[in-house]
Scaffold this motif. Sequence first.
Motif, PDB file in Angstrom:
ATOM      1  N   VAL A 189      14.099  11.720  -8.577  1.00 39.66           N
ATOM      2  CA  VAL A 189      14.343  10.712  -7.589  1.00 39.66           C
ATOM      3  C   VAL A 189      13.548   9.668  -7.647  1.00 39.66           C
ATOM      4  O   VAL A 189      12.100   9.759  -7.398  1.00 39.66           O
ATOM      5  N   THR A 190      14.105   8.479  -7.912  1.00 35.63           N
ATOM      6  CA  THR A 190      13.215   7.402  -8.091  1.00 35.63           C
ATOM      7  C   THR A 190      13.499   6.379  -6.800  1.00 35.63           C
ATOM      8  O   THR A 190      14.414   5.697  -7.055  1.00 35.63           O
ATOM      9  N   SER A 191      12.725   6.339  -5.957  1.00 32.96           N
ATOM     10  CA  SER A 191      13.178   5.519  -4.622  1.00 32.96           C
ATOM     11  C   SER A 191      11.719   4.547  -4.564  1.00 32.96           C
ATOM     12  O   SER A 191      10.960   4.669  -4.925  1.00 32.96           O
ATOM     13  N   ARG A 192      12.392   3.355  -4.043  1.00 35.40           N
ATOM     14  CA  ARG A 192      11.339   2.330  -3.649  1.00 35.40           C
ATOM     15  C   ARG A 192      10.680   2.828  -2.314  1.00 35.40           C
ATOM     16  O   ARG A 192      11.557   3.233  -1.460  1.00 35.40           O
ATOM     17  N   PRO A 193       9.549   2.345  -1.900  1.00 33.09           N
ATOM     18  CA  PRO A 193       8.905   2.488  -0.870  1.00 33.09           C
ATOM     19  C   PRO A 193       9.858   1.982   0.334  1.00 33.09           C
ATOM     20  O   PRO A 193      10.384   0.875   0.171  1.00 33.09           O
TER      21      PRO A 193
ATOM     22  N   ALA B 182       8.479 -13.393   5.104  1.00 32.83           N
ATOM     23  CA  ALA B 182       7.841 -12.639   3.818  1.00 32.83           C
ATOM     24  C   ALA B 182       9.269 -12.271   3.041  1.00 32.83           C
ATOM     25  O   ALA B 182       8.866 -12.010   1.917  1.00 32.83           O
ATOM     26  N   ALA B 183      10.307 -12.216   3.782  1.00 28.43           N
ATOM     27  CA  ALA B 183      11.411 -11.336   3.080  1.00 28.43           C
ATOM     28  C   ALA B 183      11.923 -12.228   1.830  1.00 28.43           C
ATOM     29  O   ALA B 183      12.164 -11.963   0.687  1.00 28.43           O
ATOM     30  N   GLN B 184      11.785 -13.811   1.836  1.00 35.83           N
ATOM     31  CA  GLN B 184      12.136 -14.594   0.712  1.00 35.83           C
ATOM     32  C   GLN B 184      10.895 -14.534  -0.289  1.00 35.83           C
ATOM     33  O   GLN B 184      11.303 -14.973  -1.449  1.00 35.83           O
ATOM     34  N   LEU B 185       9.950 -13.818  -0.098  1.00 36.34           N
ATOM     35  CA  LEU B 185       9.053 -13.995  -1.061  1.00 36.34           C
ATOM     36  C   LEU B 185       8.981 -12.523  -1.851  1.00 36.34           C
ATOM     37  O   LEU B 185       8.023 -12.376  -2.734  1.00 36.34           O
ATOM     38  N   ARG B 186       9.523 -11.669  -1.095  1.00 33.77           N
ATOM     39  CA  ARG B 186       9.317 -10.108  -1.726  1.00 33.77           C
ATOM     40  C   ARG B 186      10.029 -10.081  -2.849  1.00 33.77           C
ATOM     41  O   ARG B 186      11.351 -10.486  -2.725  1.00 33.77           O
ATOM     42  N   ARG B 187       9.464  -9.450  -3.876  1.00 30.98           N
ATOM     43  CA  ARG B 187      10.758  -8.984  -5.126  1.00 30.98           C
ATOM     44  C   ARG B 187      10.086  -7.776  -5.518  1.00 30.98           C
ATOM     45  O   ARG B 187       8.816  -7.255  -5.519  1.00 30.98           O
ATOM     46  N   TYR B 188      10.978  -7.132  -6.578  1.00 36.79           N
ATOM     47  CA  TYR B 188      10.268  -6.057  -7.316  1.00 36.79           C
ATOM     48  C   TYR B 188      10.081  -6.609  -8.665  1.00 36.79           C
ATOM     49  O   TYR B 188      11.102  -7.167  -9.328  1.00 36.79           O
ATOM     50  N   GLU B 189       8.996  -6.508  -9.403  1.00 38.01           N
ATOM     51  CA  GLU B 189       8.479  -6.665 -10.657  1.00 38.01           C
ATOM     52  C   GLU B 189       7.981  -5.633 -11.477  1.00 38.01           C
ATOM     53  O   GLU B 189       7.064  -4.903 -11.077  1.00 38.01           O
ATOM     54  N   GLY B 190       8.815  -5.039 -12.504  1.00 38.03           N
ATOM     55  CA  GLY B 190       8.453  -3.960 -13.331  1.00 38.03           C
ATOM     56  C   GLY B 190       8.105  -2.553 -12.408  1.00 38.03           C
ATOM     57  O   GLY B 190       7.560  -1.927 -12.574  1.00 38.03           O
ATOM     58  N   GLY B 191       9.002  -2.644 -11.246  1.00 41.05           N
ATOM     59  CA  GLY B 191       9.183  -1.544 -10.445  1.00 41.05           C
ATOM     60  C   GLY B 191       8.161  -1.724  -9.311  1.00 41.05           C
ATOM     61  O   GLY B 191       7.962  -0.792  -8.236  1.00 41.05           O
ATOM     62  N   GLN B 192       7.443  -2.779  -9.127  1.00 38.72           N
ATOM     63  CA  GLN B 192       6.374  -3.003  -8.270  1.00 38.72           C
ATOM     64  C   GLN B 192       6.580  -3.742  -7.100  1.00 38.72           C
ATOM     65  O   GLN B 192       7.195  -5.029  -7.747  1.00 38.72           O
ATOM     66  N   LEU B 193       6.633  -3.556  -5.972  1.00 36.79           N
ATOM     67  CA  LEU B 193       6.827  -4.672  -4.933  1.00 36.79           C
ATOM     68  C   LEU B 193       5.894  -5.723  -4.804  1.00 36.79           C
ATOM     69  O   LEU B 193       4.563  -5.318  -4.507  1.00 36.79           O
ATOM     70  N   VAL B 194       6.032  -6.891  -5.024  1.00 40.81           N
ATOM     71  CA  VAL B 194       5.114  -8.000  -4.642  1.00 40.81           C
ATOM     72  C   VAL B 194       5.487  -8.977  -3.990  1.00 40.81           C
ATOM     73  O   VAL B 194       6.768  -9.249  -3.755  1.00 40.81           O
ATOM     74  N   TRP B 195       4.665  -9.892  -3.247  1.00 46.47           N
ATOM     75  CA  TRP B 195       4.848 -10.961  -2.539  1.00 46.47           C
ATOM     76  C   TRP B 195       4.267 -12.033  -3.264  1.00 46.47           C
ATOM     77  O   TRP B 195       3.060 -12.024  -3.564  1.00 46.47           O
ATOM     78  N   ARG B 196       4.835 -13.213  -3.581  1.00 49.36           N
ATOM     79  CA  ARG B 196       4.329 -14.399  -4.220  1.00 49.36           C
ATOM     80  C   ARG B 196       4.489 -15.535  -3.268  1.00 49.36           C
ATOM     81  O   ARG B 196       5.589 -15.967  -2.801  1.00 49.36           O
ATOM     82  N   VAL B 197       3.343 -16.007  -2.719  1.00 48.95           N
ATOM     83  CA  VAL B 197       3.219 -17.246  -1.686  1.00 48.95           C
ATOM     84  C   VAL B 197       2.826 -18.461  -2.506  1.00 48.95           C
ATOM     85  O   VAL B 197       1.874 -18.630  -3.188  1.00 48.95           O
ATOM     86  N   GLN B 198       3.737 -19.483  -2.567  1.00 56.07           N
ATOM     87  CA  GLN B 198       3.488 -20.615  -3.329  1.00 56.07           C
ATOM     88  C   GLN B 198       2.277 -21.444  -2.580  1.00 56.07           C
ATOM     89  O   GLN B 198       2.263 -21.277  -1.249  1.00 56.07           O
ATOM     90  N   CYS B 199       1.254 -22.068  -3.403  1.00 56.52           N
ATOM     91  CA  CYS B 199       0.289 -22.837  -2.720  1.00 56.52           C
ATOM     92  C   CYS B 199      -0.096 -23.805  -3.879  1.00 56.52           C
ATOM     93  O   CYS B 199       0.566 -24.062  -4.879  1.00 56.52           O
TER      94      CYS B 199
ATOM     95  N   VAL C  17       0.501 -10.864  -3.379  1.00 56.42           N
ATOM     96  CA  VAL C  17       0.065  -9.543  -2.751  1.00 56.42           C
ATOM     97  C   VAL C  17       0.912  -8.669  -3.089  1.00 56.42           C
ATOM     98  O   VAL C  17       2.062  -8.589  -3.109  1.00 56.42           O
ATOM     99  N   LEU C  18       0.126  -7.397  -3.385  1.00 60.77           N
ATOM    100  CA  LEU C  18       0.830  -5.996  -3.758  1.00 60.77           C
ATOM    101  C   LEU C  18      -0.022  -5.119  -3.193  1.00 60.77           C
ATOM    102  O   LEU C  18      -1.051  -5.063  -2.398  1.00 60.77           O
ATOM    103  N   VAL C  19       0.807  -3.625  -3.133  1.00 58.09           N
ATOM    104  CA  VAL C  19       0.106  -2.521  -2.513  1.00 58.09           C
ATOM    105  C   VAL C  19      -0.107  -1.860  -3.857  1.00 58.09           C
ATOM    106  O   VAL C  19       0.766  -1.487  -4.521  1.00 58.09           O
ATOM    107  N   GLN C  20      -1.307  -1.164  -3.976  1.00 58.82           N
ATOM    108  CA  GLN C  20      -1.636  -0.150  -5.047  1.00 58.82           C
ATOM    109  C   GLN C  20      -2.716   0.921  -4.589  1.00 58.82           C
ATOM    110  O   GLN C  20      -3.679   0.402  -3.716  1.00 58.82           O
TER     111      GLN C  20
END
Length: 105
Positions: free
Chosen positions: A23-27, A36-53, A65-68
């Motif tokens: 079972v391969t489920s996302r967290p 944050a919803a519009q910033l959130r995406r999965y990249e290579g199976g990893q959940l990341v948030w990208r904030v423009q600056c 931002v990511l969780v590891q």
Amino acid sequence: MNSISAPRAQVHRRSFAPAGAPVTSRPAMPAPDPRAAQLRRYEGGQLVWRVQCGDMINRDRCVTVLVQDNQVVLVGPPGETARLTAGQLGQLQAALNEAAKLAER
């Protein structure tokens, strides 16, 4: 002859993986924050948030931002300073809050 049909009950179906299947489920996601919803995406199976600056000379950059390993990782622009507007800072705060909740699980 008039026939009156009774309302049909809606059937909700769940799909389950067969026994022994990987079972391969996302967290599970924390409660969504619209900033944050519009910033959130999965990249290579990893959940990341990208904030423009921007950087010190107003070039477009981003803070990631990511969780590891149950820790929140904040990645700034390489070798740069990140300048954030009040709106961008709110987005970063929302992303960090979601990541922190996810890291606690």
